[in-house]
Design a protein around this motif. Structure first.
Motif, PDB file in Angstrom:
ATOM      1  N   LEU A 273       0.876  -1.080  -0.147  1.00 13.56           N
ATOM      2  CA  LEU A 273      -0.126  -0.045  -0.090  1.00 13.56           C
ATOM      3  C   LEU A 273       0.822   1.273  -0.142  1.00 13.56           C
ATOM      4  CD1 LEU A 273      -2.843  -1.073   2.678  1.00 13.56           C
ATOM      5  CD2 LEU A 273      -3.041  -0.930  -0.232  1.00 13.56           C
ATOM      6  N   ASN A 274       2.005   1.333   0.604  1.00 10.81           N
ATOM      7  CA  ASN A 274       2.813   2.388   0.823  1.00 10.81           C
ATOM      8  C   ASN A 274       3.205   2.700  -0.736  1.00 10.81           C
ATOM      9  OD1 ASN A 274       2.750   3.226   3.373  1.00 10.81           O
ATOM     10  ND2 ASN A 274       4.218   1.631   4.069  1.00 10.81           N
ATOM     11  N   ALA A 275       3.865   1.646  -1.301  1.00 12.61           N
ATOM     12  CA  ALA A 275       4.373   1.715  -2.873  1.00 12.61           C
ATOM     13  C   ALA A 275       3.212   2.430  -3.542  1.00 12.61           C
ATOM     14  CB  ALA A 275       4.826   0.396  -3.298  1.00 12.61           C
ATOM     15  N   VAL A 276       2.021   1.924  -3.478  1.00 12.89           N
ATOM     16  CA  VAL A 276       1.225   2.607  -4.421  1.00 12.89           C
ATOM     17  C   VAL A 276       0.787   3.921  -4.078  1.00 12.89           C
ATOM     18  CG1 VAL A 276      -1.358   2.340  -5.464  1.00 12.89           C
ATOM     19  CG2 VAL A 276       0.232   0.213  -4.644  1.00 12.89           C
ATOM     20  N   LEU A 277       0.543   4.056  -2.662  1.00 13.97           N
ATOM     21  CA  LEU A 277       0.578   5.447  -2.247  1.00 13.97           C
ATOM     22  C   LEU A 277       1.489   6.472  -2.906  1.00 13.97           C
ATOM     23  CD1 LEU A 277      -0.997   5.341   1.367  1.00 13.97           C
ATOM     24  CD2 LEU A 277      -2.293   5.630  -0.621  1.00 13.97           C
ATOM     25  N   SER A 278       2.607   6.190  -2.881  1.00 16.87           N
ATOM     26  CA  SER A 278       3.753   6.684  -3.262  1.00 16.87           C
ATOM     27  C   SER A 278       3.491   7.281  -4.891  1.00 16.87           C
ATOM     28  CB  SER A 278       5.080   6.340  -3.184  1.00 16.87           C
ATOM     29  OG  SER A 278       5.449   6.023  -1.941  1.00 16.87           O
ATOM     30  N   LEU A 279       2.798   6.162  -5.548  1.00 17.50           N
ATOM     31  CA  LEU A 279       2.567   6.534  -6.749  1.00 17.50           C
ATOM     32  C   LEU A 279       1.495   7.528  -7.189  1.00 17.50           C
ATOM     33  CD1 LEU A 279       3.172   5.529  -9.780  1.00 17.50           C
ATOM     34  CD2 LEU A 279       1.366   3.779  -9.533  1.00 17.50           C
ATOM     35  N   LEU A 280       0.308   7.184  -6.142  1.00 25.27           N
ATOM     36  CA  LEU A 280      -0.932   8.129  -6.332  1.00 25.27           C
ATOM     37  C   LEU A 280      -0.928   9.654  -5.983  1.00 25.27           C
ATOM     38  CD1 LEU A 280      -3.673   5.616  -5.273  1.00 25.27           C
ATOM     39  CD2 LEU A 280      -3.512   6.593  -7.593  1.00 25.27           C
ATOM     40  N   ILE A 281      -0.033   9.570  -4.666  1.00 22.31           N
ATOM     41  CA  ILE A 281      -0.180  11.006  -4.289  1.00 22.31           C
ATOM     42  C   ILE A 281       1.298  11.724  -4.617  1.00 22.31           C
ATOM     43  CG2 ILE A 281      -0.134  12.293  -2.030  1.00 22.31           C
ATOM     44  CD1 ILE A 281      -1.537   9.747  -0.600  1.00 22.31           C
ATOM     45  N   ASN A 331       7.609  10.725   0.920  1.00 24.93           N
ATOM     46  CA  ASN A 331       6.569   9.841   0.511  1.00 24.93           C
ATOM     47  C   ASN A 331       5.575   9.729   1.598  1.00 24.93           C
ATOM     48  OD1 ASN A 331       7.634   9.327  -2.007  1.00 24.93           O
ATOM     49  ND2 ASN A 331       8.874   7.866  -1.146  1.00 24.93           N
ATOM     50  N   PRO A 332       4.109   9.338   1.307  1.00 24.41           N
ATOM     51  CA  PRO A 332       3.196   9.108   2.450  1.00 24.41           C
ATOM     52  C   PRO A 332       3.504   7.856   2.793  1.00 24.41           C
ATOM     53  CG  PRO A 332       2.104   9.201   0.003  1.00 24.41           C
ATOM     54  CD  PRO A 332       3.685   9.571  -0.086  1.00 24.41           C
ATOM     55  N   LEU A 333       3.229   7.507   4.229  1.00 18.43           N
ATOM     56  CA  LEU A 333       3.235   6.114   4.824  1.00 18.43           C
ATOM     57  C   LEU A 333       1.948   5.971   5.216  1.00 18.43           C
ATOM     58  CD1 LEU A 333       6.470   6.490   6.533  1.00 18.43           C
ATOM     59  CD2 LEU A 333       6.507   5.150   4.355  1.00 18.43           C
ATOM     60  N   ILE A 334       1.612   4.531   5.203  1.00 15.69           N
ATOM     61  CA  ILE A 334       0.164   4.048   5.854  1.00 15.69           C
ATOM     62  C   ILE A 334       0.581   3.215   6.971  1.00 15.69           C
ATOM     63  CG2 ILE A 334      -0.233   2.155   4.201  1.00 15.69           C
ATOM     64  CD1 ILE A 334      -3.180   2.821   4.527  1.00 15.69           C
ATOM     65  N   LEU A 335      -0.082   3.345   8.172  1.00  5.77           N
ATOM     66  CA  LEU A 335       0.110   2.482   9.150  1.00  5.77           C
ATOM     67  C   LEU A 335      -1.106   1.860   9.397  1.00  5.77           C
ATOM     68  CD1 LEU A 335       2.080   1.773  11.575  1.00  5.77           C
ATOM     69  CD2 LEU A 335       1.026   3.855  12.848  1.00  5.77           C
ATOM     70  N   ALA A 341      -6.556   2.570  10.194  1.00 12.25           N
ATOM     71  CA  ALA A 341      -5.525   2.970   9.252  1.00 12.25           C
ATOM     72  C   ALA A 341      -5.290   4.401   9.327  1.00 12.25           C
ATOM     73  CB  ALA A 341      -6.064   2.515   8.022  1.00 12.25           C
ATOM     74  N   THR A 342      -4.160   4.668   9.228  1.00 14.91           N
ATOM     75  CA  THR A 342      -3.583   6.073   9.295  1.00 14.91           C
ATOM     76  C   THR A 342      -2.750   6.450   8.342  1.00 14.91           C
ATOM     77  OG1 THR A 342      -4.110   6.073  11.696  1.00 14.91           O
ATOM     78  CG2 THR A 342      -2.800   7.851  11.100  1.00 14.91           C
ATOM     79  N   VAL A 343      -2.799   7.537   7.534  1.00 13.43           N
ATOM     80  CA  VAL A 343      -1.809   7.824   6.381  1.00 13.43           C
ATOM     81  C   VAL A 343      -1.100   9.077   7.012  1.00 13.43           C
ATOM     82  CG1 VAL A 343      -1.184   8.613   4.294  1.00 13.43           C
ATOM     83  CG2 VAL A 343      -3.112   7.035   4.606  1.00 13.43           C
ATOM     84  N   GLU A 344       0.533   8.627   7.080  1.00  8.12           N
ATOM     85  CA  GLU A 344       1.077  10.032   7.681  1.00  8.12           C
ATOM     86  C   GLU A 344       1.910  10.617   6.442  1.00  8.12           C
ATOM     87  OE1 GLU A 344       4.007   7.807  10.194  1.00  8.12           O
ATOM     88  OE2 GLU A 344       2.484   7.730  11.882  1.00  8.12           O
ATOM     89  N   LEU A 345       1.888  11.912   6.394  1.00  8.99           N
ATOM     90  CA  LEU A 345       2.577  12.696   5.268  1.00  8.99           C
ATOM     91  C   LEU A 345       3.001  13.998   5.934  1.00  8.99           C
ATOM     92  CD1 LEU A 345       0.444  14.935   3.956  1.00  8.99           C
ATOM     93  CD2 LEU A 345      -0.341  12.951   2.844  1.00  8.99           C
ATOM     94  N   SER A 346       3.779  14.473   5.155  1.00 13.78           N
ATOM     95  CA  SER A 346       4.467  15.750   5.658  1.00 13.78           C
ATOM     96  C   SER A 346       4.353  16.840   4.655  1.00 13.78           C
ATOM     97  CB  SER A 346       6.058  15.719   6.128  1.00 13.78           C
ATOM     98  OG  SER A 346       6.226  14.773   6.965  1.00 13.78           O
ATOM     99  N   VAL A 347       3.999  18.047   5.113  1.00 13.36           N
ATOM    100  CA  VAL A 347       3.680  19.210   4.252  1.00 13.36           C
ATOM    101  C   VAL A 347       4.519  20.475   4.643  1.00 13.36           C
ATOM    102  CG1 VAL A 347       2.149  20.540   3.084  1.00 13.36           C
ATOM    103  CG2 VAL A 347       1.285  18.348   3.582  1.00 13.36           C
ATOM    104  N   ALA A 368       4.650  20.410   8.654  1.00 16.22           N
ATOM    105  CA  ALA A 368       3.638  19.965   9.137  1.00 16.22           C
ATOM    106  C   ALA A 368       3.484  18.511   9.034  1.00 16.22           C
ATOM    107  CB  ALA A 368       2.252  20.491   8.793  1.00 16.22           C
ATOM    108  N   ASP A 369       3.757  17.648  10.043  1.00 13.44           N
ATOM    109  CA  ASP A 369       3.327  16.279  10.103  1.00 13.44           C
ATOM    110  C   ASP A 369       1.984  16.075  10.355  1.00 13.44           C
ATOM    111  OD1 ASP A 369       6.231  15.854   9.484  1.00 13.44           O
ATOM    112  OD2 ASP A 369       6.690  16.016  11.558  1.00 13.44           O
ATOM    113  N   LEU A 370       1.385  15.118   9.290  1.00 10.30           N
ATOM    114  CA  LEU A 370      -0.049  15.114   9.504  1.00 10.30           C
ATOM    115  C   LEU A 370      -0.416  13.573   9.808  1.00 10.30           C
ATOM    116  CD1 LEU A 370      -1.360  17.193   6.443  1.00 10.30           C
ATOM    117  CD2 LEU A 370      -0.980  17.732   8.677  1.00 10.30           C
ATOM    118  N   GLY A 371      -1.275  13.339  10.708  1.00  9.10           N
ATOM    119  CA  GLY A 371      -1.759  11.739  10.658  1.00  9.10           C
ATOM    120  C   GLY A 371      -3.289  12.066  10.300  1.00  9.10           C
ATOM    121  N   LEU A 372      -3.468  11.249   9.292  1.00  5.70           N
ATOM    122  CA  LEU A 372      -4.803  11.409   8.569  1.00  5.70           C
ATOM    123  C   LEU A 372      -5.589  10.083   8.657  1.00  5.70           C
ATOM    124  CD1 LEU A 372      -3.403  12.781   4.990  1.00  5.70           C
ATOM    125  CD2 LEU A 372      -4.324  14.173   7.032  1.00  5.70           C
ATOM    126  N   ASN A 373      -6.869  10.119   9.230  1.00  4.59           N
ATOM    127  CA  ASN A 373      -7.500   8.960   9.505  1.00  4.59           C
ATOM    128  C   ASN A 373      -8.029   8.393   7.908  1.00  4.59           C
ATOM    129  OD1 ASN A 373      -7.127   9.191  12.200  1.00  4.59           O
ATOM    130  ND2 ASN A 373      -9.107  10.599  12.348  1.00  4.59           N
TER     131      ASN A 373
END
Length: 459
Positions: A273-281, A331-335, A341-347, A368-373
């Motif tokens: 999922l992390n690999a695909v999120l890196s592709l999508l986002i 790159n975004p990371l899903i945990l 399920a939480t997606v972590e990304l930095s802006v 900004a380090d975001l924790g996204l539900n």
């Protein structure tokens, strides 16, 4: 309790009694019931068996009649149709699939008894059992071979147009059918199974576009294997950017708990999922003037920053609105955790002003380090993630005007990102993650469960 290790690259699908470990990859285990549905649809419902039986022609049957009976000759004996075909499947541990086809074959031909010519119709029950084994794995494909094909004839009904049928003709036909039909039917089954194998390989080996960002290449990784509970398939999945390289994902193990009441279970590993999120986002930097038309809290953000600017900074004052540049960092990371399920990304948030004909003055550069539900759903054979802001952590990277305290900016930056940046992320994710069409099993009436390191789709 035993532990079965399955090797692959992306996700795991199974019907299980013991816990199983899912390594990097996509491993699929299909229940006997699901496998029977797949093969029945491909062989029976789609008419493939009937199509290849249609050309079946039996050798002529000749009997000399002996001392008391007239010579008998049956010619042009051919299959008219197969009635009520039914298919069943048994999984043979370590061997493959045992396929049983039961049908009534309706045969027709010409019968000559002595000088009397007549039409003959034969209805015969057949039961064909074949052990199907996969072999010769190469480049994502396998060959199938049939071992121990057994054809048993059941009840046989013989009818001629005149209604007159001697015992000798009946016996001649019975003996000839038992001698010839198995040798004719098993090769037909072999042809049909090989055609179905080609069809099913097409569901496992596919390059699926992920919007315009890239592709996922699903491919069979090794020979299928069987237990009494499931047919196992290991798949590789390469996530590739358009015109770029493959995005790697690691090979750590995740344990799938027992799931006994489903036909098919797909477990998507966190690393995939992390690999695909890196592709999508992949969102380009966003620069805009901080006005109420763009961000409803623009004036409050501007007032909050104004209170942080040192009093001696004459160039900081003015009537020009603030400008903001948002840049995705890393790159975004899903945990994946239990039921969560939480997606972590930095802006990076750059706040600056630019007076007419003057240089750019960077007031703030924040991280900004975001924790996204993450809310997970399945639609159109795709896994779709919807994100909402859960938490934010701000850190000061730099300030050209000496700002050092940013604690009061957190609520304003949260609102800024929720209104301007998060919709872009959700828009990028809305196309979904395409899932392989494993053996053509539709992803309908699915449930989704989340475990540590594993997202599980239950069919």
């Amino acid at each position: 309790m035993t532990m079965l290790k399955l090797f692959g690259t992306i996700f795991f699908c199974s019907l299980l009694s013991p816990s199983q470990e899912v390594l990097s990859g996509l491993s699929c285990a299909v229940s006997p019931g699901a496998m029977q549905n797949v093969l029945s649809d491909a062989i029976i419902q789609n008419g493939l068996l009937q199509q290849h039986l249609q050309g079946l022609v039996l050798p002529n049957i000749v009997g000399d009649g002996g001392l008391l009976n007239s010579p008998t000759s049956i010619t042009g004996l051919h299959l008219v149709k197969s009635q009520l075909p039914k298919l069943s499947v048994v999984l043979l541990p370590g061997i493959g699939v045992q396929l049983t086809i039961a049908a009534k074959l309706e045969l027709s031909g010409n019968c000559l008894v002595g000088l009397l010519s007549d039409l003959i119709d034969i209805l015969v029950d057949v039961n064909i059992t074949a052990n199907v084994k996969c072999t010769n794995f190469e480049s994502g494909t396998v060959q199938v071979v049939i071992e121990d094909c057994l054809c048993i004839l059941g009840a046989i009904k013989i009818k001629i147009l005149s209604g007159l049928l001697s015992l000798s003709v009946n016996e001649i036909v019975l003996n000839q059918l038992r001698a010839t039909l198995p040798g004719l039917l098993c090769p037909v089954v072999d042809i049909v199974i090989n055609l179905v194998n080609i069809q099913l390989m097409g569901t496992l080996n596919a390059v699926i576009p992920v919007g315009t960002a890239g592709t996922i290449h699903y491919q069979l990784a090794s020979l299928p294997f069987t237990s009494g509970l499931f047919l196992g398939l290991d798949l590789d999945g390469a996530v590739k950017q358009v015109g770029g390289s493959i995005i790697p994902h690691d090979s750590s193990a995740s344990a799938l708990p027992p799931l006994l009441d489903k036909l098919l279970v797909l477990g998507l590993r966190q690393s995939f999922l992390n690999a695909v999120l890196s592709l999508l986002i992949q969102i380009p930097p966003q620069t805009f003037t901080c006005t109420p038309e763009v961000f409803s809290g623009a004036s409050r953000l501007q007032e909050a920053i104004a209170t942080l600017v040192p009093a001696g900074c004459s160039t900081c004052r003015g009537t020009s609105p603030l400008s903001v540049k948002l840049t995705l960092s890393g790159n975004p990371l899903i945990l994946l955790e239990e039921n969560k399920a939480t997606v972590e990304l930095s802006v990076m948030i750059q706040v600056f002003v630019q007076h007419l004909d003057g240089p750019i003055l960077n007031l703030l550069l924040l991280k900004a380090d975001l924790g996204l539900n993450a809310q997970v759903s399945i639609g159109g054979s795709r896994l779709v993630l919807g994100l909402s802001l859960g938490s934010i952590s701000l850190s000061l990277e730099s300030s050209d005007v000496g700002i050092s305290s940013i604690s009061d900016l957190k609520p304003h930056c949260s609102s800024l990102l929720a209104e301007t940046f998060l919709p872009l992320v959700n828009g990028a994710l809305s196309i979904g993650i395409p899932l392989p069409n494993v053996l053509g099993i539709p992803l309908i009436k699915v449930d989704v469960q989340i475990f540590a390191g594993l997202l599980v789709i239950l069919v």
